[in-house]
Design an enzyme around this catalytic site. Structure first.
Site, PDB file in Angstrom:
ATOM      1  N   ASP A  25      -3.688  -0.190  -8.203  1.00  0.00           N
ATOM      2  CA  ASP A  25      -4.291  -0.668  -9.602  1.00  0.00           C
ATOM      3  C   ASP A  25      -4.898   0.288 -10.426  1.00  0.00           C
ATOM      4  O   ASP A  25      -5.426   1.627  -9.979  1.00  0.00           O
ATOM      5  CB  ASP A  25      -5.811  -1.739  -9.370  1.00  0.00           C
ATOM      6  CG  ASP A  25      -5.223  -2.711  -8.482  1.00  0.00           C
ATOM      7  OD1 ASP A  25      -4.046  -3.205  -8.124  1.00  0.00           O
ATOM      8  OD2 ASP A  25      -6.132  -3.207  -7.614  1.00  0.00           O
TER       9      ASP A  25
HETATM   10  N1  URA Z   1      -5.413  -3.519  -2.851  1.00  0.00           N
HETATM   11  C1  URA Z   1      -5.828  -3.720  -4.198  1.00  0.00           C
HETATM   12  O1  URA Z   1      -6.747  -4.884  -4.395  1.00  0.00           O
HETATM   13  N2  URA Z   1      -5.586  -2.978  -5.075  1.00  0.00           N
HETATM   14  C2  URA Z   1      -4.639  -1.943  -4.757  1.00  0.00           C
HETATM   15  O2  URA Z   1      -4.403  -1.086  -5.833  1.00  0.00           O
HETATM   16  C3  URA Z   1      -4.028  -1.665  -3.752  1.00  0.00           C
HETATM   17  C4  URA Z   1      -4.534  -2.778  -2.593  1.00  0.00           C
END
Ligand code: URA
Length: 227
Positions: free
Chosen positions: A104
Site C-alpha cells: 500500500d
Molecule cells: N497488508 C496490508 O494491509 N498492506 C500492505 O501493504 C501489505 C499487507
C-alpha cells in the site's frame, strides 16, 4: 545470441529505431570491436555502449526499501512510484521490470522487483504460501484475544468469504507486533487487525520469502540472489 538491436531494445536502451541509431552511430562494441550492423548477433555480456557494460544483462532481481507515500503502480499520475526509485530504463525492458505484488501507499519496507515473470508468478501465487513479515504498530495495546484471533485460521475479514490462514505473531512491544502471513489479500494485515477491533498505525514489511530488508536504507535498492 540475439540481434544487437533486439538485445539493446530488450534491455531498455530505446525503441528498435533508437537503438539502431546508437549502433549505426558507432557507440556499440562487442568483445572490444566496434559493430555498426544492427543485425549482427551478440551476447549481452559481451556488449558495451559508450565503453560501458550493459546494465543487468542477465535480468533484474532487486530488493527496494519502499518509503511510505510511494505507489506500486505504473501510472504516472498516482504520485511517486516504486519504478521512479530504480533506473528509469528498467520500465522499458522486455520483459518489463515489475513489483512482486504490491505494498500500500502507506506501507513501507521490502518490495521485490524483477523482470523474471515466472519467478514473479511463483512468489505471488497463493499456492506457494510465501511468507511475508510485517512489523505492525497498533493504535491500541495488543492482547491475548487479538493474538488468538490472528493465529486461529478462522479470522474472517470484511467482505471475504473464506477465513484467513493462520498468521504468526511475535510481540515486540505493548503496541508493536510482527505479523507473518502466507496470503496476499488486498490490505490484508490492516483488515486482519481491524477485524480484531484494533487499528494499524504503521506497517513495515521486513521479510518476503527468503529475503529480508537487513540494513538497506529507505528509498534504496540492491541486487539480491535466489537461494
Ligand atoms: N497488508 C496490508 O494491509 N498492506 C500492505 O501493504 C501489505 C499487507
Amino acid at each position: 545470441m540475439l540481434r544487437l538491436d533486439r538485445l539493446l531494445a530488450n534491455l531498455g536502451y530505446g525503441s528498435r529505431r533508437e537503438v539502431i541509431m546508437l549502433i549505426r552511430g558507432g557507440r556499440v562494441d562487442v568483445d572490444g570491436t566496434r559493430v555498426v550492423d544492427p543485425s549482427s548477433k551478440a551476447r549481452s555480456a559481451d556488449v558495451r555502449l559508450d565503453g560501458v557494460p550493459l546494465d543487468h544483462p542477465h535480468g533484474v532481481l532487486v530488493a527496494l526499501n519502499k518509503p511510505v507515500d510511494v505507489v506500486c503502480s505504473h501510472e504516472p499520475d498516482e504520485g511517486t512510484r516504486a519504478y521512479d526509485l530504480v533506473p528509469p530504463h528498467w520500465e522499458y525492458r522486455n520483459p518489463r521490470v515489475e513489483t512482486v505484488g504490491r505494498l500500500d501507499k502507506d506501507t513501507s519496507g521490502l518490495l521485490i522487483l524483477t523482470d523474471d515473470h515466472q519467478l514473479l508468478h511463483r512468489l505471488t501465487s497463493p499456492k506457494h504460501h510465501v511468507v511475508k513479515r510485517y512489523v505492525t504498530t497498533l493504535a491500541a495495546p495488543f492482547d491475548e484475544t487479538m493474538g488468538a484471533s490472528l493465529t486461529s485460521g478462522t479470522l474472517l475479514i470484511d467482505g471475504d468469504a473464506n477465513p484467513c490462514l493462520p498468521a504468526e505473531v511475535e510481540v515486540l512491544g505493548a503496541q508493536s507486533i510482527a505479523i507473518s502471513i502466507t496470503e496476499g489479500r488486498y490490505h490484508q494485515v490492516r483488515r486482519m487487525v481491524a477485524a480484531c477491533g484494533n487499528h494499524v498505525e504503521a506497517l513495515h514489511r521486513t521479510h518476503f520469502g527468503e529475503w529480508s530488508l537487513d540494513d538497506l536504507a529507505e528509498g534504496q535498492w540492491t541486487d539480491i540472489q535466489r537461494a
